[in-house]
Design a protein around this motif. Sequence first.
Motif, PDB file in Angstrom:
ATOM      1  N   LYS A  86       1.036  -1.159  -0.389  1.00 18.77           N
ATOM      2  CA  LYS A  86       0.087   0.000   0.424  1.00 18.77           C
ATOM      3  C   LYS A  86       0.824   0.764  -0.032  1.00 18.77           C
ATOM      4  CE  LYS A  86      -3.705   2.955   0.197  1.00 18.77           C
ATOM      5  NZ  LYS A  86      -4.888   2.620  -0.735  1.00 18.77           N
ATOM      6  N   SER A  87       0.504   2.504  -1.324  1.00 18.10           N
ATOM      7  CA  SER A  87       1.587   3.960  -0.493  1.00 18.10           C
ATOM      8  C   SER A  87       0.567   4.633  -0.678  1.00 18.10           C
ATOM      9  CB  SER A  87       1.708   3.802  -2.107  1.00 18.10           C
ATOM     10  OG  SER A  87       2.997   5.028  -2.694  1.00 18.10           O
ATOM     11  N   ALA A  88       0.788   5.538   0.476  1.00 22.09           N
ATOM     12  CA  ALA A  88      -0.182   6.342   0.514  1.00 22.09           C
ATOM     13  C   ALA A  88      -0.130   7.115  -0.378  1.00 22.09           C
ATOM     14  CB  ALA A  88       0.857   7.095   2.433  1.00 22.09           C
ATOM     15  N   ILE A  89       0.479   7.751  -0.780  1.00 26.44           N
ATOM     16  CA  ILE A  89       0.215   8.506  -2.195  1.00 26.44           C
ATOM     17  C   ILE A  89       1.078   7.820  -3.993  1.00 26.44           C
ATOM     18  CG2 ILE A  89       1.632  10.628  -3.514  1.00 26.44           C
ATOM     19  CD1 ILE A  89       2.432  11.315  -0.643  1.00 26.44           C
ATOM     20  N   PRO A  90      -0.219   7.739  -4.333  1.00 32.02           N
ATOM     21  CA  PRO A  90       0.314   6.122  -5.185  1.00 32.02           C
ATOM     22  C   PRO A  90       1.020   6.981  -6.552  1.00 32.02           C
ATOM     23  CG  PRO A  90      -2.207   7.071  -4.782  1.00 32.02           C
ATOM     24  CD  PRO A  90      -1.661   7.850  -3.622  1.00 32.02           C
ATOM     25  N   ASN A  91       2.236   6.856  -7.029  1.00 27.62           N
ATOM     26  CA  ASN A  91       2.882   6.920  -8.400  1.00 27.62           C
ATOM     27  C   ASN A  91       1.913   8.026  -9.735  1.00 27.62           C
ATOM     28  OD1 ASN A  91       2.869   5.626 -11.471  1.00 27.62           O
ATOM     29  ND2 ASN A  91       2.061   3.765  -9.216  1.00 27.62           N
ATOM     30  N   GLN A  92       1.056   7.480  -9.643  1.00 30.94           N
ATOM     31  CA  GLN A  92       0.486   8.373 -11.174  1.00 30.94           C
ATOM     32  C   GLN A  92      -0.545   9.532 -10.177  1.00 30.94           C
ATOM     33  OE1 GLN A  92      -3.570   7.863 -11.983  1.00 30.94           O
ATOM     34  NE2 GLN A  92      -2.637   7.270 -14.236  1.00 30.94           N
ATOM     35  N   GLY A  93      -0.291  10.213  -8.785  1.00 29.16           N
ATOM     36  CA  GLY A  93      -0.749  11.014  -8.535  1.00 29.16           C
ATOM     37  C   GLY A  93       0.635  11.736  -8.299  1.00 29.16           C
ATOM     38  N   ILE A  94       1.516  11.118  -8.064  1.00 29.29           N
ATOM     39  CA  ILE A  94       3.040  11.998  -7.436  1.00 29.29           C
ATOM     40  C   ILE A  94       3.651  12.557  -9.674  1.00 29.29           C
ATOM     41  CG2 ILE A  94       5.262  11.981  -7.650  1.00 29.29           C
ATOM     42  CD1 ILE A  94       4.856   9.548  -5.357  1.00 29.29           C
ATOM     43  N   SER A  95       3.177  11.740 -10.325  1.00 31.24           N
ATOM     44  CA  SER A  95       3.916  11.960 -11.530  1.00 31.24           C
ATOM     45  C   SER A  95       2.832  12.985 -12.360  1.00 31.24           C
ATOM     46  CB  SER A  95       3.693  10.850 -12.602  1.00 31.24           C
ATOM     47  OG  SER A  95       4.121  10.013 -12.285  1.00 31.24           O
ATOM     48  N   ARG A  96       2.070  13.643 -11.801  1.00 28.58           N
ATOM     49  CA  ARG A  96       1.004  14.691 -12.289  1.00 28.58           C
ATOM     50  C   ARG A  96       0.993  15.308 -11.894  1.00 28.58           C
ATOM     51  NH1 ARG A  96      -5.063  11.472 -11.881  1.00 28.58           N
ATOM     52  NH2 ARG A  96      -5.500  10.694 -14.240  1.00 28.58           N
ATOM     53  N   GLY A 280       0.579  12.330  12.528  1.00 33.17           N
ATOM     54  CA  GLY A 280      -0.013  11.703  12.432  1.00 33.17           C
ATOM     55  C   GLY A 280      -1.121  11.733  12.478  1.00 33.17           C
ATOM     56  N   LYS A 281      -1.703  12.512  11.761  1.00 29.17           N
ATOM     57  CA  LYS A 281      -2.991  12.439  10.746  1.00 29.17           C
ATOM     58  C   LYS A 281      -2.418  11.641   9.820  1.00 29.17           C
ATOM     59  CE  LYS A 281      -5.307  16.164  12.956  1.00 29.17           C
ATOM     60  NZ  LYS A 281      -6.249  15.320  12.711  1.00 29.17           N
ATOM     61  N   ILE A 282      -1.271  11.638   8.676  1.00 27.91           N
ATOM     62  CA  ILE A 282      -1.298  11.045   7.873  1.00 27.91           C
ATOM     63  C   ILE A 282      -1.346   9.259   8.217  1.00 27.91           C
ATOM     64  CG2 ILE A 282       0.811  10.049   6.099  1.00 27.91           C
ATOM     65  CD1 ILE A 282       1.349  12.997   6.058  1.00 27.91           C
ATOM     66  N   ILE A 283      -0.716   9.380   9.252  1.00 28.41           N
ATOM     67  CA  ILE A 283      -0.401   7.461   9.869  1.00 28.41           C
ATOM     68  C   ILE A 283      -1.641   7.278   9.641  1.00 28.41           C
ATOM     69  CG2 ILE A 283       0.137   6.222  11.364  1.00 28.41           C
ATOM     70  CD1 ILE A 283       2.541   7.596   9.721  1.00 28.41           C
ATOM     71  N   GLU A 284      -2.440   7.743  10.620  1.00 30.60           N
ATOM     72  CA  GLU A 284      -3.803   7.618  11.181  1.00 30.60           C
ATOM     73  C   GLU A 284      -4.248   7.092   9.679  1.00 30.60           C
ATOM     74  OE1 GLU A 284      -6.311  10.099  12.809  1.00 30.60           O
ATOM     75  OE2 GLU A 284      -5.042  10.168  14.187  1.00 30.60           O
ATOM     76  N   PHE A 285      -4.361   8.139   8.520  1.00 25.57           N
ATOM     77  CA  PHE A 285      -4.754   7.577   6.809  1.00 25.57           C
ATOM     78  C   PHE A 285      -4.603   6.518   6.459  1.00 25.57           C
ATOM     79  CE2 PHE A 285      -3.739   7.667   2.881  1.00 25.57           C
ATOM     80  CZ  PHE A 285      -4.686   7.671   1.787  1.00 25.57           C
ATOM     81  N   LEU A 286      -3.129   5.741   6.882  1.00 25.69           N
ATOM     82  CA  LEU A 286      -2.506   5.060   6.327  1.00 25.69           C
ATOM     83  C   LEU A 286      -2.781   3.397   6.311  1.00 25.69           C
ATOM     84  CD1 LEU A 286      -0.887   4.257   3.794  1.00 25.69           C
ATOM     85  CD2 LEU A 286       1.093   4.077   5.684  1.00 25.69           C
ATOM     86  N   GLU A 287      -3.149   3.385   7.636  1.00 25.78           N
ATOM     87  CA  GLU A 287      -4.042   2.807   9.034  1.00 25.78           C
ATOM     88  C   GLU A 287      -5.282   1.971   8.277  1.00 25.78           C
ATOM     89  OE1 GLU A 287      -1.921   3.255  13.137  1.00 25.78           O
ATOM     90  OE2 GLU A 287      -3.935   4.316  12.843  1.00 25.78           O
ATOM     91  N   LYS A 288      -6.218   3.142   7.976  1.00 26.60           N
ATOM     92  CA  LYS A 288      -7.817   3.292   7.454  1.00 26.60           C
ATOM     93  C   LYS A 288      -7.293   2.777   5.830  1.00 26.60           C
ATOM     94  CE  LYS A 288     -11.368   5.837   6.803  1.00 26.60           C
ATOM     95  NZ  LYS A 288     -12.301   6.994   6.301  1.00 26.60           N
ATOM     96  N   SER A 289      -6.766   3.040   5.048  1.00 33.53           N
ATOM     97  CA  SER A 289      -6.521   2.874   4.025  1.00 33.53           C
ATOM     98  C   SER A 289      -6.554   1.315   3.776  1.00 33.53           C
ATOM     99  CB  SER A 289      -5.775   3.849   3.739  1.00 33.53           C
ATOM    100  OG  SER A 289      -5.671   2.486   2.249  1.00 33.53           O
ATOM    101  N   ALA A 290      -5.341   0.839   4.632  1.00 36.99           N
ATOM    102  CA  ALA A 290      -4.600  -0.449   4.189  1.00 36.99           C
ATOM    103  C   ALA A 290      -5.368  -1.874   5.134  1.00 36.99           C
ATOM    104  CB  ALA A 290      -3.949  -0.155   5.866  1.00 36.99           C
ATOM    105  N   ALA A 291      -5.996  -1.344   5.837  1.00 37.05           N
ATOM    106  CA  ALA A 291      -7.728  -1.716   6.915  1.00 37.05           C
ATOM    107  C   ALA A 291      -8.471  -2.462   5.903  1.00 37.05           C
ATOM    108  CB  ALA A 291      -7.690  -1.192   7.156  1.00 37.05           C
ATOM    109  N   ASN A 292      -8.866  -1.187   4.638  1.00 40.16           N
ATOM    110  CA  ASN A 292      -9.865  -1.127   3.994  1.00 40.16           C
ATOM    111  C   ASN A 292      -9.199  -1.740   2.913  1.00 40.16           C
ATOM    112  OD1 ASN A 292     -11.869   0.559   4.910  1.00 40.16           O
ATOM    113  ND2 ASN A 292     -10.971   2.476   4.092  1.00 40.16           N
TER     114      ASN A 292
END
Length: 309
Positions: A86-96, A280-292
């Motif tokens: 899981k990437s917190a920021i997708p490669n395509q979004g970075i490139s764009r 901390g909010k970035i880590i929380e997002f990653l936890e939630k995203s990985a769980a989903n």
Amino acid sequence: MKIAILSLDATLYSTRRLKDAGDKRGHQMRVINYMCCYLNITADKPMVMYQGKPLDDFDAIIPRIGASQTFYGTAIVRQFELMGVKSAIPNQGISRSRDKLRSLQILSGEGIGLPVTGFAYLTEDIDHLIEMVGGAPLVIKLLEGTQGIGVVLAETHQAAKSVIEAFRGLQANILVQEFIKEAGGMDIRCLVIDSKVVASIKRQGAEGEFRSNLHRGGTAEKIQLTSQERITAIRAAKAMGLPIAGVDMVRSHRGPLVLEVNSSPGLEGIEKATGVDVAGKIIEFLEKSAANDKKGTPRSGAVRDRIKY
């Protein structure tokens, strides 16, 4: 979770804050210099290698890809995605986000407010190009510039022509952009995470400086957004495919206008000015995203099928 922070320097404020935030929440955090990674590209088991060993046991990564390392950095992120990490920021979004012209075209296509912007190859129509964006004063930007570098304010028509001709003489790709005088050297940075604005600051340029970047001596303080500004920031991040983004905009007579969407926003200025624990909010997002994601974990082939290149 075992989380890798892809960063060139473990001592940078943003990198340290992310590592500390993850450590406090009980995760195994490791900083990886992505420029020292190399790839094993194979149909059976794509792998990221580091110091002679495969990085095959991470649950998630947080990319902090520098602008000058975008090509290599996004290749590393893409490889992790192929591995099902899981990437917190997708490669395509970075490139764009790193392609200023492409990002403005994407935002324009979504009907998001922008300063009038021109882009041209030949210099024969410079006068018309200048008139198209409202005439002088106007802003000229190098497509590859970051942190305010390569951004010039041309205060007269002749000055604008001279700067454009000079840049094009060097084969540099530039944008010619309307100058929003009423902004008064101030812009707004919104930190968007998971379709929510979690923190926002106004950045004021130093005396005599039209650029508000903190790296250029600007100052920052907390600001209350209007509902229109909040919606614009969220729409801009979503349009770029960035669940985590720094959205820069200015206030104009016709509403908020987006200047840029940043895929690796610095945390120091906005955390110190607002007191918000953004890391901390970035880590929380990653936890939630990985769980989903775990609710319907795809096979590696399915992961490859859904990745956008």
